[in-house]
Design an enzyme around this catalytic site. Structure first.
Site, PDB file in Angstrom:
ATOM      1  N   ASP B  12       0.813  -1.220   0.000  1.00 11.31           N
ATOM      2  CA  ASP B  12       0.000   0.000   0.000  1.00 11.31           C
ATOM      3  C   ASP B  12       0.849   1.273   0.000  1.00 11.31           C
ATOM      4  O   ASP B  12       0.617   2.200  -0.769  1.00 11.31           O
ATOM      5  CB  ASP B  12      -0.915   0.055   1.245  1.00 11.31           C
ATOM      6  CG  ASP B  12      -2.038  -0.977   1.202  1.00 11.31           C
ATOM      7  OD1 ASP B  12      -2.434  -1.398   0.096  1.00 11.31           O
ATOM      8  OD2 ASP B  12      -2.503  -1.365   2.291  1.00 11.31           O
ATOM      9  N   ARG B  92      -1.056   3.117  16.064  1.00  9.98           N
ATOM     10  CA  ARG B  92      -1.321   4.112  15.027  1.00  9.98           C
ATOM     11  C   ARG B  92      -1.161   5.551  15.502  1.00  9.98           C
ATOM     12  O   ARG B  92      -0.531   6.354  14.810  1.00  9.98           O
ATOM     13  CB  ARG B  92      -2.711   3.895  14.416  1.00  9.98           C
ATOM     14  CG  ARG B  92      -2.882   2.554  13.686  1.00  9.98           C
ATOM     15  CD  ARG B  92      -1.767   2.285  12.709  1.00  9.98           C
ATOM     16  NE  ARG B  92      -1.986   1.084  11.904  1.00  9.98           N
ATOM     17  CZ  ARG B  92      -1.208   0.005  11.947  1.00  9.98           C
ATOM     18  NH1 ARG B  92      -0.179  -0.071  12.779  1.00  9.98           N
ATOM     19  NH2 ARG B  92      -1.460  -1.020  11.151  1.00  9.98           N
ATOM     20  N   ASP B 121      -7.935   1.966  10.407  1.00 10.42           N
ATOM     21  CA  ASP B 121      -6.672   2.693  10.512  1.00 10.42           C
ATOM     22  C   ASP B 121      -6.772   4.118   9.994  1.00 10.42           C
ATOM     23  O   ASP B 121      -6.127   5.020  10.514  1.00 10.42           O
ATOM     24  CB  ASP B 121      -5.568   1.922   9.769  1.00 10.42           C
ATOM     25  CG  ASP B 121      -4.962   0.840  10.644  1.00 10.42           C
ATOM     26  OD1 ASP B 121      -5.135   0.902  11.873  1.00 10.42           O
ATOM     27  OD2 ASP B 121      -4.310  -0.063  10.106  1.00 10.42           O
ATOM     28  N   SER B 171      -2.843 -10.993   5.157  1.00 14.73           N
ATOM     29  CA  SER B 171      -2.489  -9.609   5.385  1.00 14.73           C
ATOM     30  C   SER B 171      -2.111  -9.469   6.859  1.00 14.73           C
ATOM     31  O   SER B 171      -2.904  -9.766   7.742  1.00 14.73           O
ATOM     32  CB  SER B 171      -3.700  -8.731   5.047  1.00 14.73           C
ATOM     33  OG  SER B 171      -3.485  -7.424   5.481  1.00 14.73           O
TER      34      SER B 171
END
Lengths: 393, 393, 393, 393
Positions: B12, B92, B121, B171
Site C-alpha cells: 500500500d 497508530r 486505521d 495480510s
C-alpha cells in the site's frame, strides 16, 4: 408453628431442623430440590426424618432449571465479574420458590434456609421468599445463631444428628451449571488449588492426547444441537460437562466480591457453562451490530450482577430479560470448537441471518465497498476531537 | 508540495510514494516507525528510495510505545469487544504523531498514510494527524484511489516498484503488542485458521510436555518484574511473547466490528498482551472494591472502544486515563500463572495493600464477622424488590 | 467511656446525649459543625451542656464545605435522581470527619450520631467514621433504641431535657447548599407543599414584577464571579440563594429512593445549587465534545449516587473526581440567566476555549464546511443498521 | 428515472425538485407528511406542481406519529443531552418511511431528501430509507450540490421557482411535538432569543396573572387523560401546547452536539413535550424501584441518542423498547402540575401500584420499620470502603 426448610442434606441444614424444633417448637417440612447435584436423594430423605422432619419433599427441577434459568443466563452471557457463571446463584431463586410453594400448600407460618450471614445466598433466599410468599416469616438459624462450622459439628454430635464425615475438606456446592469449591487452603489466594479439589475437570496431565472438535448449534440464543444432532438443553449441558472436563477445560479461579463487601477466593469447575457462554458470545458477533453488542454488554453485566446479588425476583430483571429476548431473535447458527489439554479454541462460526457480509469486506476485486465514503466518514468521525483539541491551544 | 508519508514498506505505502509524486508532483518524505515489528529496516529504507522518496526517516519508538501506550492499555485491561488487545490500534496514534513531527520539522504541506477507506486505521491516522498538525493537509492515496490489492500489484508492476512476492497469503500487521492476520481463507468465518498463519504461537501438538510456571509482578498497575526479577516492560513483553507462544498460548479468533459498520473475521496472536491483561485483571480484584471494579469495567470498555476507533487524541481519553491512574495507585503485587499446551491458568495472587481479608472471610472459628449484620443487610437489600413486587399484586 | 457526638441541637441528638450517659455511663463530647445552617450556635452550646455534655466544640466549616465538597458537586453536576442537589448528603462526610478528629484528639473510645435506622444519614456517618477513625466504636442511640419522634419527646420531657417547641411541624435540615423539608402532610405525595414550608423561596405571588439578569462566571468548572465581579464561592452561593429565592426559584418536590429501599417524598429549596449546577451544565456544552459530555453523564450520575449513599470516603469516589478534574480544565466562561416569578432561563453563554465553531456551523455563505463529507459519513454511520435489518429479511 | 422526494414546501426541497429534473432528468413524486406542522397544505401542493412534480402526495400521519413515535419518546423520557425532546428527530423516520412506501408503490428508482451535509437529518433519512427500501438509490441534492441558503435563493429566482419571502429570518421546523428555531442572530450563543422567535410560548410579561392547575393521567406510561377526562394523545398534546405556551412555559435554549461533531445553538419551544416527559418521570418514581430507575436512565439516554442520530430503524432500538415496554406496565396514575409565568411545578402525584409505602416511611408512631435492620445494613453497605481504605494505610 409450621416451617418449610430448604434442605440440602448438609451440615448447616441438618443442624437447622433440630434448632427450629428446639427454639420455635416448629414442625419442620424439609424440601430438597434437585437442580442437577449428584447426591443420594434417598439418603437425604432419611437424614431429614432422622433429624426430626415431619414431612420431606423431593422435587426434580432439573428441566425447569435448565430451560427457565440457565437458558436466560446463556442469552445474557452471564459471568459475574467476568468469571463466575452463577451456577449456585442461579439455582437459589428456583429452590426458594419451590420451598415457598410447599410452604403455602402445607399452610406453614414460615420458610427457612440454612445460609450464613456472610455470604450471598441469604440475599437470594430472602428476596425470593419475600417476593413469592410475602406473608410468611423468614427464619435463618445459622445466621441467627452466628455459628461457624466447628460450632455446628459440636451441636450435631451432641444432638445425635446424622452428619457424614465430610467427603472433602472443601465446602462444595454443585448443580448442572457448575460446581463451586471453597475453604481450607483455598482461603489463601496464593495457594494453587490441588487436583483433589476437582471432580468434573481432569488434571491436565491425564487428558487425551488428541483434540476433540465439537459443533454447538443455537436457536434464538439457546443451545439446541450438538454435532448437528438436536438435543434438549439438559442433554447438551450434561455432555459438555463430560467432554469438556475430560479435556481439562472449565476451571475458574478468581477473587470474587460478595455483595456484603467481602472478597473471597472462589474456585469453580464449569465446563458446559463456559463452553456455552463463550460460543454464544461468539455467535452473537455474527448477527448483532456494533452498537447493539456494545450496549448489550451493559445489559449482560447488570443481569449477572442482579442474579449474583439475589435480585432474580425484581421487576428490573424482567425488563432486562425483555431486552435480551428481543435481541436474541436471530441468534441462530453454529459454532465449532476444539478442546485439547485445558484449551478451548473457537475455530469457526456460521449463521443464517449474519450481518457479516463477505462480499463487502473482502480485500479482493469483487468488493462492493466504495472507499471514498471512508474519507467523509473519517473527517467527521473525529471532527469534535479536532475542535476540542484545537480550542485547547 | 512536500509530503511526509507513514511508510511500512508494504504494498500500500510503496505504491503510495509513486502515486503522490504522479498525482501531486510531491516530494515524499518516508517515515518508518519501529514499534516492535520484525522487519529488515535497511531493506525498507532501500525500497523507499527506490520508489522515489527524497528522504527516509527511521524512528525507534519501541520504548515509548511500551511505556506510554501499552502501559495505559494494561491498566485499562484493554480488550476491544472482549477479545482484541488493540495491538495495531494502539500503535497508530504513535506512528501518526511521529510522522506529523517529521512533517512539521521538514516544513511539509501534507501528511499521508496508506490506509484503505474500509478499515479503522484511516480513523486513527486522520484523527491524530489533525490533532497534532492541524494546519497540514491529509492525503490518503489508497482510499482516494479506491484500489484493491490486485489493482495495486498491477500498478506496482507497471511502474517497476520494488514489491516483494508476499511472504504469506495473509495480510499481516505486527508489533510488540501482537500480530494480526487477515484475508485469504480467513474471510470465511467457518474456516479454521491454518498453522502457517501463526508466527508467535506454536501449534499445540508441538508444544512442550511440561507446564511452565511464571510469576508476574506489577507496580501501580504496570508490569515490573518476571519471576521475581525486575525488568523493563519491553523485556517482560518480549519474554512473555516467547514463552507464551512456545506453550501454544495467545491465539484470538473472533468476528470484529469495525467502526464503519462492517464485520470482519480477525485472527490475532498476542501471548504477552493476553497474559499481562489477564493477570492484571486478576490482581486488581485483590485491591479494588466491588463497586470500583464494576465501574472500572465501563471505563475500561470505553477506553478500548476509543482507542479502537482512533480517538487517542481526544480529551475524553485523557479524562479516562486520569480515572485509571488514580485507581491503579495500589495495584501492586504478584500473580502466578501456569502455561501448558495452549492453556494459561492463574494459580495464585498476592498484594501488599489487599482488601482481601482472610481473617474475616474464613469459615473457621477465628472469623471476626458478626453474622447478625447479615440479617439487617439482607432485609433492606431487597426491600425495594418486595415493595415493587407486592405493589404489582 | 468517652464519646464524641455529632450534635445538631435538635431533638434526636439532645436525647442522645442523655441516653449515652444512661446506657454507657459515657462522657459525651458534643461537636457542632457550621456548614451554613442558620442557627443560634450559642443556644446550641447551652443546650449541649444542659443535656449533660462534658465539653462542647463548635467548628466553622463553611469555607471548607464550599471549596472541598460543594465545588466537587458543581463540577459533577450532582443531582441525585435528576433532582436532589445533595445538600444534606454532601455535608455528612465533612461533619463526620470533624467529629472523628475531635474524638481522636480527645482520646475517645467511640463516635456517635443521632441518625435513625431508616434513612440515608446513618450510611454517611458510619462510612466516614469507619474510614477516618477505624479503631473507634460507632454508637447510634436513635437507631439502637428504635424510637420515633413521639417516643423521643416523651423521653426528653421525662428527663427535663432542653427541647424547643418545634419551630415548624416539618422535619428540616439546612446548610448553605440547600434546605430539606420532610414529614407532616408532605408524607402524602398528592398534597401540595404549603407556603409555610419554605424559608428561602418566596411564594410566586409575592415575587418582584421585573425580571433580574445575572451573569455567572466559572473558572475550571468552579464559580468564581457574579455579574463580572470576582467572589469567593461562599459569597456567590449566599447571593444566589437570596436573589434566586426572592424570585421564587429553587423549589424541588419529588419522590426519592433511599438507599435502604424505601421511597420518600422530599421537598427541597436550593436556589443557588440549582442555578450553579444548571449554568455549569450549560457552559460545559460549549467546551466538551459530544462523546465527552455523554460519558461524563455516567460519571456524574455515579458520583451523585455515591455521595447520596454515603460513599464519599471510598477510593472509587476519588477516581471519579480524577476524571472530573481532568475534564474541567477548560470549563471557563460565563453564563447569563434571567430570573422571574419562579422561572430561571439561561439566555446566553460564552467561553474562551469553546469547541463551538460559528464559522463552520453557520447557514450562510461563509461556512467552511464541505457538505460532501456528510454523504460518506451518513452512508457508513448506519451501515450496520442496514446490514442487520437486511439480514433479518 | 423516477424519484420520490420528501417535500416540505420550503426552499431546500423546492429547489431540489428542479435540480432532480435538471441533473437526472427525473420524474419527481413529491410527498408531504403532516406530522402536526401548521401549514397550508393546499399551497404546498401547488408549489410542488409549479416546481415540476409529476404527482404530489399528502399524508396525514399525525395520529401515527403520536401513538407510535411520540408515545415511545414519553415512555423513554427522551431528552437528548438532557434538553431536547427530539421533536424533529422523531418525525424523520416516519416521514422517510412514508416516502419510501410511495416510492415502492410508484415503482421509483430512487428516494430523495433535501437535507444538508452538516446536519443530523441526513442521517435520519438515509438510515430509514436504506432499511425500508434497501434497493432504491438515495439522492440528496442539497448535500451533493454543497449549497448554502443564499445559493439556493439565487437558483430559485433564476429558475422561477415559487419560493416565499421567508416568514421569519430564522430556520424553523415544526410538528406536534415541538418547534425548533435556528440561524440568524441565534448563531451567537451569547445572544438572547428575541420574542419574535417564538410562536407557541408567550413572552412572560404577557402571561396570565393567575396560576393554572392541571392533572395529567397516565396508563402504562402513556398520557390518557387531562383533568380527569380521557382523551387521545393527539388531543392531550394539542391542549398542553396551548395551555403551557399561554403560561410562558416550554422554552429550551442550549448548545447541542450534532452527530457529525459540530456544536450548534438550538432554541426550541415544546410545552407539551416538556410537561409530559417531566410528569412521566415524576410518576415513574412512585412505581419503579431505585435500581430500576437508575438503570432505566441509561436505557433512556441511549434511546434518545439513537433517535437523535437517526438510528430508529436499528434492531438495538427495538430491544431498548422491549425493556421500556416491560418497565412501563404499572406506570399508571396521575400527576398534578401548576403553570404560572414560565414556571411549571409538580405539586402532587398518585398511583395505584405505587411502591411508595407511607405506612413504613412515616416518622410517627405507626411506622412498621424496625430500625435495627439499619445497623446491619449500614455496617455491610460500606464494608468494602472500610477494607479498601484501611488497606491503603
Amino acid at each position: 408453628m409450621k416451617v418449610a426448610l430448604a434442605y440440602s442434606g448438609g451440615l448447616d441444614t441438618t443442624v437447622a431442623i433440630r434448632w427450629l424444633q428446639e427454639k420455635y417448637g416448629a414442625e419442620v417440612y424439609t424440601v430438597t430440590v434437585d437442580v442437577g447435584q449428584e447426591e443420594d436423594f434417598k439418603e437425604i430423605e432419611e437424614k431429614a426424618y432422622k433429624s426430626g422432619a415431619v414431612k420431606h419433599y423431593h422435587i426434580d427441577a432439573r428441566q425447569k432449571f435448565a430451560e427457565e434459568y440457565v437458558a436466560r443466563a446463556i442469552k445474557a452471557n452471564a459471568l459475574y465479574e467476568g468469571e463466575y457463571p452463577l451456577s449456585s446463584a442461579l439455582s437459589r431463586p428456583l429452590i426458594a420458590e419451590e420451598v415457598a410453594k410447599i410452604a403455602l400448600r402445607e399452610g406453614c407460618d414460615a420458610v427457612a434456609h440454612g445460609c450464613t450471614g456472610k455470604g450471598n445466598d441469604q440475599l437470594r433466599f430472602d428476596a425470593t421468599f419475600a417476593a413469592t410468599a410475602p406473608d410468611l416469616k423468614i427464619l435463618a438459624p445459622v445466621r441467627e445463631w452466628n455459628m461457624n462450622r466447628e460450632d455446628e459439628i459440636e451441636y450435631a454430635l451432641k444432638n445425635g444428628l446424622p452428619i457424614n464425615p465430610r467427603k472433602s475438606r472443601f465446602s462444595i456446592d454443585e448443580n448442572l451449571w457448575g460446581r463451586s469449591i471453597e475453604a481450607a487452603e483455598l482461603e489463601d489466594p496464593w495457594t494453587e488449588p490441588p487436583n483433589e479439589a476437582f471432580k468434573l475437570v481432569k488434571p491436565l496431565e491425564e487428558t487425551p492426547n488428541t483434540p476433540e472438535e465439537l459443533v454447538i448449534g443455537f436457536t434464538g440464543g439457546i443451545p439446541t444441537s450438538l454435532n448437528g444432532e438436536n438435543s434438549t438443553m439438559l442433554e447438551i449441558i450434561g455432555k459438555l460437562n463430560k467432554i469438556g472436563g475430560q479435556h481439562g477445560y472449565g476451571v475458574i479461579d478468581h477473587i470474587e466480591d460478595r455483595v456484603i463487601g467481602l472478597k473471597s477466593r472462589e474456585v469453580y469447575e464449569a465446563p458446559a457453562a463456559l463452553i456455552l457462554i463463550k460460543t454464544h458470545m461468539d455467535l452473537e458477533k455474527m448477527i448483532l451490530g456494533r452498537r447493539h453488542l456494545s450496549f448489550k454488554q451493559q445489559i449482560d453485566k447488570t443481569w449477572a450482577e442482579m442474579i449474583y446479588s439475589g435480585l432474580w425476583a425484581d421487576p428490573l430483571r424482567k425488563a432486562l430479560d425483555a431486552f435480551i429476548d428481543e435481541s436474541q431473535k436471530n441468534v441462530t447458527g453454529e459454532v465449532r470448537i476444539k478442546l485439547y489439554k485445558g484449551t478451548m479454541r473457537i475455530t469457526g462460526r456460521r449463521a443464517e441471518k449474519a450481518a457479516y457480509a463477505k462480499e463487502i469486506i473482502t480485500y479482493s476485486r469483487e468488493s462492493l465497498f466504495d472507499q471514498k465514503a471512508g474519507e467523509g466518514f473519517s473527517k467527521l468521525w473525529s471532527l469534535e476531537t479536532r475542535l476540542t483539541t484545537l480550542s485547547e491551544k
